[in-house]
Design a protein around this motif. Structure first.
Motif, PDB file in Angstrom:
ATOM      1  N   THR A  66       2.612   7.762  -1.250  1.00 39.36           N
ATOM      2  CA  THR A  66       3.399   6.605  -1.683  1.00 39.36           C
ATOM      3  C   THR A  66       2.511   5.545  -2.318  1.00 39.36           C
ATOM      4  OG1 THR A  66       5.034   6.992   0.043  1.00 39.36           O
ATOM      5  CG2 THR A  66       4.999   4.797  -0.934  1.00 39.36           C
ATOM      6  N   ARG A  67       1.355   5.311  -1.717  1.00 42.33           N
ATOM      7  CA  ARG A  67       0.439   4.312  -2.293  1.00 42.33           C
ATOM      8  C   ARG A  67      -0.069   4.773  -3.651  1.00 42.33           C
ATOM      9  NH1 ARG A  67      -1.176   3.777   3.353  1.00 42.33           N
ATOM     10  NH2 ARG A  67      -2.950   5.142   3.020  1.00 42.33           N
ATOM     11  N   LEU A  68      -0.339   6.050  -3.789  1.00 40.46           N
ATOM     12  CA  LEU A  68      -0.775   6.586  -5.079  1.00 40.46           C
ATOM     13  C   LEU A  68       0.326   6.430  -6.121  1.00 40.46           C
ATOM     14  CD1 LEU A  68      -2.907   7.970  -6.761  1.00 40.46           C
ATOM     15  CD2 LEU A  68      -2.096  10.161  -5.889  1.00 40.46           C
ATOM     16  N   GLU A  69       1.562   6.701  -5.738  1.00 37.21           N
ATOM     17  CA  GLU A  69       2.701   6.523  -6.654  1.00 37.21           C
ATOM     18  C   GLU A  69       2.822   5.059  -7.087  1.00 37.21           C
ATOM     19  OE1 GLU A  69       5.895   7.470  -9.050  1.00 37.21           O
ATOM     20  OE2 GLU A  69       4.522   8.816  -8.039  1.00 37.21           O
ATOM     21  N   ILE A  70       2.629   4.142  -6.156  1.00 39.85           N
ATOM     22  CA  ILE A  70       2.695   2.713  -6.482  1.00 39.85           C
ATOM     23  C   ILE A  70       1.630   2.350  -7.504  1.00 39.85           C
ATOM     24  CG2 ILE A  70       2.347   0.382  -5.548  1.00 39.85           C
ATOM     25  CD1 ILE A  70       3.626   1.508  -2.909  1.00 39.85           C
ATOM     26  N   ILE A  71       0.425   2.856  -7.326  1.00 39.18           N
ATOM     27  CA  ILE A  71      -0.655   2.579  -8.278  1.00 39.18           C
ATOM     28  C   ILE A  71      -0.315   3.149  -9.649  1.00 39.18           C
ATOM     29  CG2 ILE A  71      -3.062   3.114  -8.865  1.00 39.18           C
ATOM     30  CD1 ILE A  71      -2.715   0.884  -6.778  1.00 39.18           C
ATOM     31  N   LEU A  72       0.253   4.341  -9.686  1.00 38.49           N
ATOM     32  CA  LEU A  72       0.642   4.932 -10.971  1.00 38.49           C
ATOM     33  C   LEU A  72       1.713   4.089 -11.662  1.00 38.49           C
ATOM     34  CD1 LEU A  72       0.688   8.706  -9.969  1.00 38.49           C
ATOM     35  CD2 LEU A  72      -0.992   7.517 -11.408  1.00 38.49           C
ATOM     36  N   ILE A  73       2.665   3.575 -10.893  1.00 37.88           N
ATOM     37  CA  ILE A  73       3.703   2.695 -11.457  1.00 37.88           C
ATOM     38  C   ILE A  73       3.068   1.422 -12.010  1.00 37.88           C
ATOM     39  CG2 ILE A  73       5.678   1.225 -10.849  1.00 37.88           C
ATOM     40  CD1 ILE A  73       6.402   3.464  -8.774  1.00 37.88           C
ATOM     41  N   LEU A  74       2.167   0.818 -11.222  1.00 44.01           N
ATOM     42  CA  LEU A  74       1.540  -0.435 -11.645  1.00 44.01           C
ATOM     43  C   LEU A  74       0.569  -0.248 -12.812  1.00 44.01           C
ATOM     44  CD1 LEU A  74       0.916  -2.058  -8.156  1.00 44.01           C
ATOM     45  CD2 LEU A  74       2.591  -2.756  -9.886  1.00 44.01           C
ATOM     46  N   SER A  75       0.082   0.970 -12.997  1.00 39.73           N
ATOM     47  CA  SER A  75      -0.825   1.212 -14.122  1.00 39.73           C
ATOM     48  C   SER A  75      -0.097   1.099 -15.464  1.00 39.73           C
ATOM     49  CB  SER A  75      -1.483   2.589 -14.003  1.00 39.73           C
ATOM     50  OG  SER A  75      -0.548   3.621 -14.243  1.00 39.73           O
ATOM     51  N   GLN A  76       1.241   1.145 -15.407  1.00 36.68           N
ATOM     52  CA  GLN A  76       2.048   1.019 -16.615  1.00 36.68           C
ATOM     53  C   GLN A  76       2.403  -0.437 -16.923  1.00 36.68           C
ATOM     54  OE1 GLN A  76       5.374   3.613 -15.963  1.00 36.68           O
ATOM     55  NE2 GLN A  76       4.060   5.366 -15.556  1.00 36.68           N
ATOM     56  N   GLY A  77       2.055  -1.349 -16.012  1.00 33.74           N
ATOM     57  CA  GLY A  77       2.326  -2.763 -16.227  1.00 33.74           C
ATOM     58  C   GLY A  77       2.784  -3.456 -14.960  1.00 33.74           C
ATOM     59  N   THR A  78       2.887  -4.759 -15.028  1.00 29.38           N
ATOM     60  CA  THR A  78       3.299  -5.566 -13.884  1.00 29.38           C
ATOM     61  C   THR A  78       4.734  -5.243 -13.491  1.00 29.38           C
ATOM     62  OG1 THR A  78       1.855  -7.346 -14.637  1.00 29.38           O
ATOM     63  CG2 THR A  78       3.576  -7.946 -13.069  1.00 29.38           C
ATOM     64  N   ARG A  79       4.970  -5.107 -12.210  1.00 35.47           N
ATOM     65  CA  ARG A  79       6.304  -4.831 -11.680  1.00 35.47           C
ATOM     66  C   ARG A  79       6.556  -5.731 -10.485  1.00 35.47           C
ATOM     67  NH1 ARG A  79       6.132  -2.341 -15.736  1.00 35.47           N
ATOM     68  NH2 ARG A  79       6.527  -0.155 -16.102  1.00 35.47           N
ATOM     69  N   CYS A  80       7.816  -6.076 -10.249  1.00 32.78           N
ATOM     70  CA  CYS A  80       8.153  -6.827  -9.045  1.00 32.78           C
ATOM     71  C   CYS A  80       8.372  -5.824  -7.912  1.00 32.78           C
ATOM     72  CB  CYS A  80       9.375  -7.716  -9.250  1.00 32.78           C
ATOM     73  SG  CYS A  80      10.899  -6.832  -9.505  1.00 32.78           S
ATOM     74  N   VAL A  81       8.311  -6.320  -6.685  1.00 35.24           N
ATOM     75  CA  VAL A  81       8.412  -5.462  -5.515  1.00 35.24           C
ATOM     76  C   VAL A  81       9.702  -4.651  -5.521  1.00 35.24           C
ATOM     77  CG1 VAL A  81       8.554  -5.436  -2.990  1.00 35.24           C
ATOM     78  CG2 VAL A  81       6.915  -6.928  -4.122  1.00 35.24           C
ATOM     79  N   SER A  82      10.813  -5.270  -5.902  1.00 37.59           N
ATOM     80  CA  SER A  82      12.090  -4.539  -5.885  1.00 37.59           C
ATOM     81  C   SER A  82      12.074  -3.355  -6.844  1.00 37.59           C
ATOM     82  CB  SER A  82      13.254  -5.480  -6.200  1.00 37.59           C
ATOM     83  OG  SER A  82      13.132  -6.022  -7.496  1.00 37.59           O
ATOM     84  N   GLU A  83      11.412  -3.481  -7.986  1.00 39.52           N
ATOM     85  CA  GLU A  83      11.315  -2.357  -8.930  1.00 39.52           C
ATOM     86  C   GLU A  83      10.496  -1.217  -8.322  1.00 39.52           C
ATOM     87  OE1 GLU A  83      11.273  -4.030 -13.403  1.00 39.52           O
ATOM     88  OE2 GLU A  83       9.622  -4.747 -12.145  1.00 39.52           O
ATOM     89  N   ILE A  84       9.417  -1.583  -7.659  1.00 40.57           N
ATOM     90  CA  ILE A  84       8.556  -0.569  -7.045  1.00 40.57           C
ATOM     91  C   ILE A  84       9.304   0.128  -5.913  1.00 40.57           C
ATOM     92  CG2 ILE A  84       6.414  -0.157  -5.777  1.00 40.57           C
ATOM     93  CD1 ILE A  84       5.289  -2.621  -7.324  1.00 40.57           C
ATOM     94  N   GLU A  85      10.013  -0.650  -5.099  1.00 39.21           N
ATOM     95  CA  GLU A  85      10.773  -0.065  -3.994  1.00 39.21           C
ATOM     96  C   GLU A  85      11.801   0.940  -4.499  1.00 39.21           C
ATOM     97  OE1 GLU A  85      10.613  -3.589  -0.622  1.00 39.21           O
ATOM     98  OE2 GLU A  85      12.245  -3.581  -2.062  1.00 39.21           O
TER      99      GLU A  85
END
Length: 66
Positions: free
Chosen positions: A20-39
């Motif tokens: 899950t943490r790796l997935e979060i990093i991959l999402i954030l590598s595409q740009g800034t996201r708010c917590v609700s988008e990541i969730e």
């Protein structure tokens, strides 16, 4: 100094060791996201532990918005 660098590398690897943490990093590598988008993307709540581990490792930061 070498020990400090090694500890930093260990912290990064520990932060990325969970899928899950790796997935979060991959999402954030595409740009800034708010917590609700990541969730939504990872399919559930981000645990406090994950956020703290990644902040401690220097992988993510935080910014308050309105």
């Amino acid at each position: 100094m070498a020990l400090t660098v090694s500890k930093a590398r260990v912290a990064v690897l520990m932060a990325l060791a969970h899928p899950t943490r790796l997935e979060i990093i991959l999402i954030l590598s595409q740009g800034t996201r708010c917590v609700s988008e990541i969730e939504k993307s990872v399919g559930g709540d981000m645990s406090t532990v994950s956020k703290r581990l990644m902040r401690r490792a220097g992988l993510i930061g935080s910014k308050k918005g309105g």
